[in-house]
Structures are given as structure tokens and as C-alpha cells.
Design a protein around this motif. Structure first.
Motif, PDB file in Angstrom:
ATOM      1  N   ASN A  96       0.802  -1.228   0.000  1.00 31.77           N
ATOM      2  CA  ASN A  96       0.000   0.000   0.000  1.00 31.77           C
ATOM      3  C   ASN A  96       0.832   1.272   0.000  1.00 31.77           C
ATOM      4  N   ALA A  97       2.142   1.143   0.171  1.00 31.31           N
ATOM      5  CA  ALA A  97       3.004   2.331   0.162  1.00 31.31           C
ATOM      6  C   ALA A  97       3.168   2.831  -1.268  1.00 31.31           C
ATOM      7  N   GLY A 195       8.039  10.984   3.227  1.00 37.42           N
ATOM      8  CA  GLY A 195       7.409   9.671   3.309  1.00 37.42           C
ATOM      9  C   GLY A 195       6.821   9.406   4.680  1.00 37.42           C
ATOM     10  N   SER A 196       7.511   9.865   5.720  1.00 42.12           N
ATOM     11  CA  SER A 196       7.001   9.692   7.078  1.00 42.12           C
ATOM     12  C   SER A 196       5.672  10.412   7.252  1.00 42.12           C
ATOM     13  N   LEU A 197       5.605  11.651   6.800  1.00 45.09           N
ATOM     14  CA  LEU A 197       4.350  12.406   6.897  1.00 45.09           C
ATOM     15  C   LEU A 197       3.259  11.767   6.043  1.00 45.09           C
ATOM     16  N   ALA A 198       3.629  11.295   4.855  1.00 42.73           N
ATOM     17  CA  ALA A 198       2.654  10.655   3.977  1.00 42.73           C
ATOM     18  C   ALA A 198       2.060   9.408   4.635  1.00 42.73           C
ATOM     19  N   PHE A 199       2.895   8.679   5.364  1.00 43.60           N
ATOM     20  CA  PHE A 199       2.404   7.478   6.030  1.00 43.60           C
ATOM     21  C   PHE A 199       1.406   7.825   7.123  1.00 43.60           C
ATOM     22  N   PHE A 200       1.717   8.855   7.930  1.00 48.17           N
ATOM     23  CA  PHE A 200       0.781   9.245   8.980  1.00 48.17           C
ATOM     24  C   PHE A 200      -0.530   9.767   8.386  1.00 48.17           C
ATOM     25  N   ARG A 201      -0.435  10.464   7.258  1.00 40.84           N
ATOM     26  CA  ARG A 201      -1.669  10.925   6.605  1.00 40.84           C
ATOM     27  C   ARG A 201      -2.459   9.731   6.066  1.00 40.84           C
ATOM     28  N   ARG A 202      -1.757   8.712   5.603  1.00 50.20           N
ATOM     29  CA  ARG A 202      -2.431   7.507   5.132  1.00 50.20           C
ATOM     30  C   ARG A 202      -3.184   6.837   6.281  1.00 50.20           C
ATOM     31  N   LEU A 203      -2.538   6.754   7.435  1.00 48.87           N
ATOM     32  CA  LEU A 203      -3.205   6.180   8.612  1.00 48.87           C
ATOM     33  C   LEU A 203      -4.409   7.024   9.017  1.00 48.87           C
ATOM     34  N   ASN A 205      -6.293   8.900   7.082  1.00 50.86           N
ATOM     35  CA  ASN A 205      -7.369   8.668   6.120  1.00 50.86           C
ATOM     36  C   ASN A 205      -8.029   7.316   6.339  1.00 50.86           C
ATOM     37  N   LEU A 206      -7.218   6.323   6.690  1.00 48.41           N
ATOM     38  CA  LEU A 206      -7.776   4.994   6.967  1.00 48.41           C
ATOM     39  C   LEU A 206      -8.707   5.044   8.174  1.00 48.41           C
ATOM     40  N   GLU A 207      -8.305   5.776   9.208  1.00 48.32           N
ATOM     41  CA  GLU A 207      -9.150   5.894  10.391  1.00 48.32           C
ATOM     42  C   GLU A 207     -10.433   6.655  10.079  1.00 48.32           C
ATOM     43  N   PHE A 208     -10.348   7.646   9.211  1.00 47.83           N
ATOM     44  CA  PHE A 208     -11.559   8.357   8.784  1.00 47.83           C
ATOM     45  C   PHE A 208     -12.530   7.390   8.110  1.00 47.83           C
ATOM     46  N   LEU A 224      -2.982  10.997  18.476  1.00 47.45           N
ATOM     47  CA  LEU A 224      -3.797  11.294  17.306  1.00 47.45           C
ATOM     48  C   LEU A 224      -2.884  11.623  16.132  1.00 47.45           C
ATOM     49  N   ASN A 225      -3.225  11.099  14.955  1.00 43.09           N
ATOM     50  CA  ASN A 225      -2.373  11.326  13.785  1.00 43.09           C
ATOM     51  C   ASN A 225      -2.242  12.798  13.449  1.00 43.09           C
ATOM     52  N   ALA A 226      -3.321  13.556  13.653  1.00 43.23           N
ATOM     53  CA  ALA A 226      -3.250  14.996  13.373  1.00 43.23           C
ATOM     54  C   ALA A 226      -2.195  15.664  14.251  1.00 43.23           C
ATOM     55  N   GLU A 227      -2.115  15.244  15.512  1.00 39.62           N
ATOM     56  CA  GLU A 227      -1.121  15.805  16.422  1.00 39.62           C
ATOM     57  C   GLU A 227       0.296  15.412  15.998  1.00 39.62           C
TER      58      GLU A 227
END
Length: 463
Positions: A96-97, A195-203, A205-208, A224-227
Motif C-alpha cells: 500500500n506504500a 514519506g514519514s508524513l505521507a504514512f501518517f496521513r495515510r493512517l 485517512n484509513l481511520e476516517f 492522534l495522527n493529526a497531532e
């Protein structure tokens, strides 16, 4: 009246004992996330993960030879550490990356857990939480025994909430620490944090999509991913490596591995949807080759591999796949040419050597057994943690009539697969036939001692 009181105290005691056991088991499960998960092994993938992680491992002050990155067959987008210097990645994280940089960001974070000793400290957090729970159990039991049932249950629930709150807070602190450490390692290695930020944003979005609440950070093991994103954005965007691209050769290798892994583990229709026949790129043909082979369409699989070899006739991993398809389609003799060249092109890949040894044995030609023994012995010398290679080596020894070494190879295999009750008799059989004091005899003795101890420990647990 006295008898009723006694019966009530006994019921309360039984209830509290069961609750205490459940609490202890709950924290024990949290501490063993790697249990019962299937490890995926592939020469090309392991070589890529070593090269992707090496600069991060060195930036973390660790020795690359001492750190393992292990791939698990799990479709979830996840990674973790579970003790020692081992980073576990789920196959779903790779498939998924979008790019190699995302996976490097995850590895950097997990190395933060390794260097922080977080698994050991996690047990400390569980111990603190369990202590709170035990105290609440005792107080609740006393209240219940005195007839204040409602007060006792209220105290029990409050204690459980306090214990879990303590444990979750402890876990969030560790995650924040790993985030900061991971950012430091990326900076030291000169690798972008995109890539690190992209991964946290992916998580996020998945939680959303899963409707996981995003407004209560106190009920989570992770912040929280936003934090996390907000904290890390300032660090990464001001880092000199922020706009530094991933090495194109490394990225190309990642896309190949991602595709072949998808072809191997993802649902077939999903593979062909993501990599349609109209896509003639290397990753797409690679993915389809694995998907066709997995679904027992050897002709279609061979067609894809042959097209890859037309473009790059000496690629060891394309040759390995060609040999694997031929071997597993019932043509071991045909597989030898491709696998021999693959081994010569990638002599440092013992997994390919083990596959060649398997093909040589599968020909049922005694003239091939000596070569099989040679390549398999090299394979286990370079990687003695491969049960399949030990199994094949045991077959060769058995065909040659060397029963002591066949038993030793079998003991090695059972020891690696966590079956000490089977490793023990084979190790003892090997010792009886080997010359005392030789390296093979000493190895059989080591396996026998370790297996006997494991068997005895298992018996004690089951009493």
C-alpha cells in the motif's frame, strides 16, 4: 447467615481471581504482537530492505549486521518491534506504500522503539497498570465481602479505567519518543521526511474511513495522527533533506518488490486490476507473473517472465522466478539452467541457493546429489535460519545413507520451527552416529540441550 456470608466471600474470591487472570493475560497479549504470524522470505525483498534500512540503522548508532527487518504476511498497514533488534513490517505496508521513502519513514520510527528499549519499558508500564488493577480488585473484594456490592463494583470499574489509562498514556509517550527519534535518524541519514508524513496521513485517512474517532487521544495507544503530523511537519519541512529525492535505482527496486509481493499475497482480481495487461512496465509484468503462477497458470506466468528476461536476460531474480515456475510445474531438470545462472549472478543470496538445491534433488538423478549437497551447505552456512534449506539438506544426506547428518539436519529444521519435542530425538540420534567432539556432534549436543530444556519447561506449564 454465616454460611451465606462464607459462600458470598467464596464467589467474590473466585470472581476476583478470574478478573485478575484476564487482566494479566490482556497485558501479556499486548506484549507479544509477533506471535503466530507467518514470515515471508524472498531474496530480492530482503536485499532491498537491507539497503533501504542500512543508512537509518547506522544513523541510529546500531550495527546493520545486528538489526533485522522481517516481512510478515499480513494485509494490515502496520509495523512493530517485539524485542531485540528486529523490525517487523506487514506485507500490507509494502503493497500500500506509494514509494520507498514512506517505508523508510516507518523503519526510522520503529528503530526509535529499538534504541529506546520500549519493549522492555512497555512491560514496566503494564506492571504499573496491573498494580493499580490489583489494588482496585482487593478494595472491591473487601467491599463486596462486607455486603457493599454496588460500591465494590464501582471501585472495580474505576480501578480498571485508571489502570488502562495509565497503560495507554505510557504507550503514547513511547510513540511520541519514537516519532522524535525517527525524525532524528532520517535527518542524520540525509533522507527526506516526506514519506514519514505521507504514512501518517495515510493512517489518518484509513481511520476516517473506518469511522475511528479523532477527538479523544486519551483512549488510544498512539497519539492522534493529526497531532503527530503537526509536530513533525515543522521538523521535516525545515530539514535540508526535505526536497531530496530517493535514489532512482532504489525506488525502481522498491516498485519491483512491491509488485511481486502484491502478485504473491493480494487477491488475484485486485492484482490484475492494479496491474492490467495493458501495463507493460516491469513491475506490472512481475506482479502478473507471480499472480499467474500462484493461480496455477504456468504458461501465462512463463510468458510474463520470458518478456522480462528478453529485456534483462541476466537479472538473477527474474531467473530465479523462471526456475521456480519450471520446478513447481513439474519440470525440475529444465529449472536447473535458470537457477544455476541465478546463483552465479547473485552468489550472496542463500535463498536462491536453497531453491537450486531443491531443484537438483527433485530431478531424482543421483548424479545431481553432490552438487545439491554443496549448494545447500553453502546456503545454510550463510543463512542457518532457513528450515527449508535444512529439510532439503537432510534429504540429500538420507539419499547418501549418511543417517547421523540427516538426523542433525532434521533436528536443525525442527529447532527452527519451534518443535523441540521433535528436534530432541533427532539431535540425540545424530549424536549417537557422529564422532564425539566434532563440530557436527557439538552442534547436535547444543540442539539436544536446548530442546530438552524447552520440552521440560512445556511439561511444567501443562501440569
Amino acid at each position: 447467615m454465616a454460611e451465606a456470608s462464607l459462600m458470598r466471600r467464596r464467589r467474590v474470591g473466585t470472581l476476583l481471581a478470574r478478573l485478575l487472570m484476564l487482566v494479566a493475560l490482556g497485558f501479556a497479549v499486548m506484549a507479544r504482537p509477533a506471535a503466530a504470524q507467518s514470515i515471508l522470505r524472498d531474496a530480492e525483498t530482503e536485499a532491498l530492505l537491507r539497503d533501504m534500512s542500512r543508512p537509518l540503522i547506522e544513523a541510529a548508532g546500531l550495527r546493520p549486521d545486528n538489526v533485522q527487518v522481517v516481512l510478515l504476511n499480513n494485509s494490515e498497514i502496520n509495523a512493530f518491534v517485539a524485542g531485540g533488534q528486529i523490525v517487523y513490517l506487514h506485507s500490507g505496508l509494502i503493497t500500500n506504500a506509494d514509494n520507498a521513502n514512506e517505508v523508510q519513514g516507518v523503519i526510522a520510527h520503529e528503530l526509535g522503539h529499538v534504541t529506546g528499549g520500549h519493549i522492555i519499558r512497555l512491560q514496566e508500564g503494564a506492571t504499573q497498570a496491573t498494580g493499580i488493577m490489583i489494588l482496585s480488585l482487593i478494595l472491591a473484594g473487601a467491599a463486596m465481602a462486607a455486603g457493599a456490592g454496588e460500591a465494590g463494583m464501582a471501585g472495580l470499574m474505576a480501578g480498571q479505567q485508571a489502570a488502562m489509562g495509565r497503560f495507554l498514556a505510557f504507550s503514547r509517550i513511547q510513540e511520541n519518543s519514537a516519532d522524535q527519534a525517527g525524525a532524528t535518524y532520517l535527518t542524520r541519514a540525509g533522507i527526506s521526511g516526506r514519506g514519514s508524513l505521507a504514512f501518517f496521513r495515510r493512517l489518518q485517512n484509513l481511520e476516517f474511513r473506518l469511522n475511528i474517532p479523532q477527538d479523544n487521544g486519551y483512549a488510544r495507544t498512539h497519539p492522534l495522527n493529526a497531532e503527530r503530523i503537526a509536530r513533525l511537519e515543522n521538523i521535516y519541512e525545515n530539514d535540508p533533506a526535505w526536497n531530496r529525492p530517493t535514489d532512482p535505482a532504489l525506488e525502481a527496486r522498491f516498485q519491483r518488490v512491491k509488485a511481486k509481493l502484491a502478485g504473491y499475497v493480494d487477491p488475484t482480481q485486485q492484482v490484475f486490476s492494479r496491474y492490467p495487461e495493458s501495463d507493460r512496465s516491469v513491475p506490472a509484468r512481475y506482479a502478473r507473473a507471480y499472480a499467474w503462477h500462484r493461480t496455477a497458470h504456468p504458461d501465462r506466468a512463463l510468458g510474463e517472465v520470458q518478456s522480462l528476461l528478453t529485456d534483462n536476460p541476466h537479472d538473477p531474480y527474474f531467473l530465479e522466478l523462471l526456475g521456480q515456475i519450471q520446478l513447481e510445474s513439474g519440470h525440475p531438470q529444465e529449472a536447473l539452467t535458470a537457477l544455476r545462472e541465478a546463483v552465479s549472478r547473485a552468489p550472496d543470496q542463500p535463498l536462491i541457493g536453497a531453491l537450486l538445491g531443491h531443484a537438483l534433488i527433485a530431478t531424482e538423478d543421483p548424479g545431481n546429489f553432490e552438487e545439491a549437497k554443496r549448494v545447500l551447505r553453502i546456503a545454510v552456512q550463510r543463512d542457518n535460519s532457513n528450515p527449508f534449506a535444512w529439510y532439503q539438506l537432510g534429504i540429500v544426506y538420507d539419499r547418501e545413507g549418511d543417517q547421523p547428518r540427516a538426523a542433525l539436519a532434521t533436528a536443525e529444521r525442527y529447532s527452527l520451527t519451534g518443535q523441540p519435542q521433535l528436534a530432541l530425538p533427532n539431535a540425540e540420534q545424530a549424536m549417537m552416529g557422529l564422532q564425539v567432539g566434532t563440530p557436527d556432534w557439538l552442534r547436535a549436543q547444543d540442539i539436544a540441550m536446548a530442546s530438552r530444556a524447552a520440552v521440560e519447561q512445556s511439561r511444567r506449564r501443562n501440569r
